[in-house]
Each structure stands twice: as C-alpha cells, then as structure tokens.
Design a protein around this motif. Sequence first.
Motif, PDB file in Angstrom:
ATOM      1  N   ASN A 228      14.106  76.081 -17.244  1.00  0.00           N
ATOM      2  CA  ASN A 228      15.339  76.740 -16.838  1.00  0.00           C
ATOM      3  C   ASN A 228      15.110  78.129 -16.271  1.00  0.00           C
TER       4      ASN A 228
ATOM      5  N   SER B 263      17.791  79.744 -11.245  1.00  0.00           N
ATOM      6  CA  SER B 263      19.238  79.639 -11.231  1.00  0.00           C
ATOM      7  C   SER B 263      19.767  80.182  -9.917  1.00  0.00           C
TER       8      SER B 263
ATOM      9  N   GLU C  52      21.490  75.679 -13.963  1.00  0.00           N
ATOM     10  CA  GLU C  52      22.320  76.638 -13.242  1.00  0.00           C
ATOM     11  C   GLU C  52      21.832  76.861 -11.812  1.00  0.00           C
TER      12      GLU C  52
ATOM     13  N   LYS D 256      21.817  76.279  -7.992  1.00  0.00           N
ATOM     14  CA  LYS D 256      22.854  75.841  -7.067  1.00  0.00           C
ATOM     15  C   LYS D 256      22.301  75.348  -5.729  1.00  0.00           C
TER      16      LYS D 256
END
Length: 399
Positions: free
Chosen positions: A75, A78, A113, A115
């Motif tokens: 992660n 983002s 997250e 995009k």
Amino acid sequence: MKRKILTVMLAVMACMTVRAYDFEVGGIYYSFDPNVENGVSVVCGDTSPADRPQNIHSGPLKDIIPYEFMWWKGNSYSGDVIVPAEVEYSKDGVTHRYRVTSVGVGAFCHSRELKSVVLPYTVETLSAGAFYFCTALESLNMPNGIRFVDNYAFAGCRSLSELHYPSALTYIADTAMSYVGADVETFTLSGTENVTYIYPYGCMGINIKDLSSFRKLTVAYPFTFAHSQIEIVDFTPFTSKGLARTTDFSHCEKLHTLIVPAHMEADDISGNYSQCPNISLIRLGAVTPPQLRYDWAADVSADCVLEVPDEAVAAYREAPFWKNFKNIRGIQASVGAIENATFSATGTTGAVLVEGDATVSIYDAFGRSVYHGGSGRISVSPGLYIVKGCGISSKVLVK
C-alpha cells in the motif's frame, strides 16, 4: 522458553518487513534489473503480509495462492502516479541514470487508494501481479510496446473504466484480467485484436458485453469468461472449430443469447454454459443435433427459444437434451428478396429501426455484434451497419 519463542516471532516479523527495493525517488520504489544494463524495475515499497483477498478465484483452484504478493500489503502507492522513463540515483557521491524497463512482481498490488498510473514508453514488461487488486484504480496508461504481461497483472482492478491492452501481444495470461472493470457501469477493452490464446481464468468476471474485442481468438482454456458480465456470445466471426466447445461462460448471469454457427463444433458445450439462467435464445447452425454429456436444461428458462436449420427442426425435437426445449423453430436457409422478408430495417439519427416480427442480428462495419433480439428502435452510434434476419442481410446507415 517464552522469551525464546518471542525472540523467534520478532525475528520472523522482521524478515517479513525487510526492505524489498534498492532505492526510492519521488515516492516510487525501484530495484536494479539484473537482465538489463542500467535498467530498473518499479517495485513495491512494503511487502509485509496482508489479509488474503477474496473472490479473485472460484471453481477448483479457489484455494490456491501461488504468489507471495497476494499476501503483501503493497500500500505504498496512492493517488496519481506518473512513472518516469529514466531516474537518477546517487550513491557514495556518484550519480547514475537508470532506464525504467519493467513493473516488477506485485509492484502496485493492494494499493487500495491508487487512482491512476501512467507508465513510460521504456517499460516492456508487466510482471506477475503488477496491479493486483488495485480496487480503486480508475485509469492506467500503458505503452503499446509492452512485450510481456504476466499472470494476475490486472486482476481485481474493479474500478477501471478502460483498458488498452498492448496490441503486440497474442495472449492473455492466467487470471490477468479477472474482474477488470467489474464495478463500473461501462467498461471499454481495446488492443486485444491480435489475441489468439486466453489462459485459465484469463478474463473471468470481466465487464464486457460480447466477444467483439477478440476477433482472432483460437484457443480458450477453462473458466475463460466465467462469472463475466457478457450478454451475447456469437461465434459466427470466428474460424477455430473447437472454440465454442472449449470457451467457458459458466455463471454468466447476464448472458441472454448464444449463437453457434454450422462451422463450429457444438458437441459438449453444456458445461461451458452452466448456471446461465437468463439465456433466452440459442441459435445452432448444425443440422445434426450436437451430442452433449451433461444436461443443463434446468439452468435455462422454459421460454428459451431454440433456433435451428429448417430441415433439422424435427431431429432436434427428438434428440436427447434438445427435446427439452418447448420452443424450437427453424431458421430460413434460403435468401430471398428484401421486400419478401418478415422485417425491414432502416437507419435514422442515432438508431436502427427494425419493423416486423423477426429476430435480427446487427453488426457494425467491422463485423462486431452490437445487437441481437426483436424489432424496435435500437440505439447505436453513427455509422454503417449490417442487419441480418430470416436469411436476409440489409445495410443501413445511421447518422
């Protein structure tokens, strides 16, 4: 003993969170590419374990987790990410320039997250799980010169509204496009015009309406399009005889039309269309009723129409499995004049107008199926279309 166990556990956790990259520049992590001189790969910045993702597989392989990246958090990325073609890195007072040549294994995986991603023209390889389960990813711009795309590359990218596949590739790897675009209303797939092979689970759950993106497809392995949002399966444009027999559309709840022309092998297609309860029309070109090893009549509505050649209607009404269909009717094989047809088709602004009592198929100028069903006003984009029905073909122009 307890202290020893705790020490071992801490050591294991430390190993699981070790740095998996060589350097970081501008929030993007890189590892040196051993196969390319002065080349680097974009990689994941955090490989600590994550919860196991759900619903990426179904069927006999649902419990298999073949890659470590499926457990990574991954992660570190983002928002909007633009990957440069070259990157500079200084070490021991010396600055080196590196060419970004690939996206490494699980590089962006689980980036919930993330995009959008723009990849440079220098990237030639997308490794396994490159964008695995980037569920919020809406836009992905890739260079058309990518030479290799590995398994699970885009699997789970449910928010993508468009994907242009590298047109130089002739295959789709195992589970590469599973559930791509599954959560968007409209998904556009392009660049797959040269694809001839789709490996197991390759497009399972994908958000496509028909097979128009795969005009050269010759081989499709198990669970190819299972659980997808496909609505029309028309094998008329394809040349591979066994394609209708091997391609898997099981659990496609939106599938309403199946067309298997005479030149295709229709034997043993039953398992490939199991759990498709909304099929309302099956059109078969085979004069001899295909022999099926599995009776899936229970999965098909009692109102489903079975269209077969005129001379074969009686045979289908007596044949095992096919006799279960209550509405079996013939397809007019002879080609008559358009004025003698049971329908008429005209083009108007933004639509094809079909009048009469007939089931018609509409194709665009490239031979792609855009509609199959009854008469009425069928909305389409401006262009030239072919309307087929009752053995008749008619050209219409839509403005």
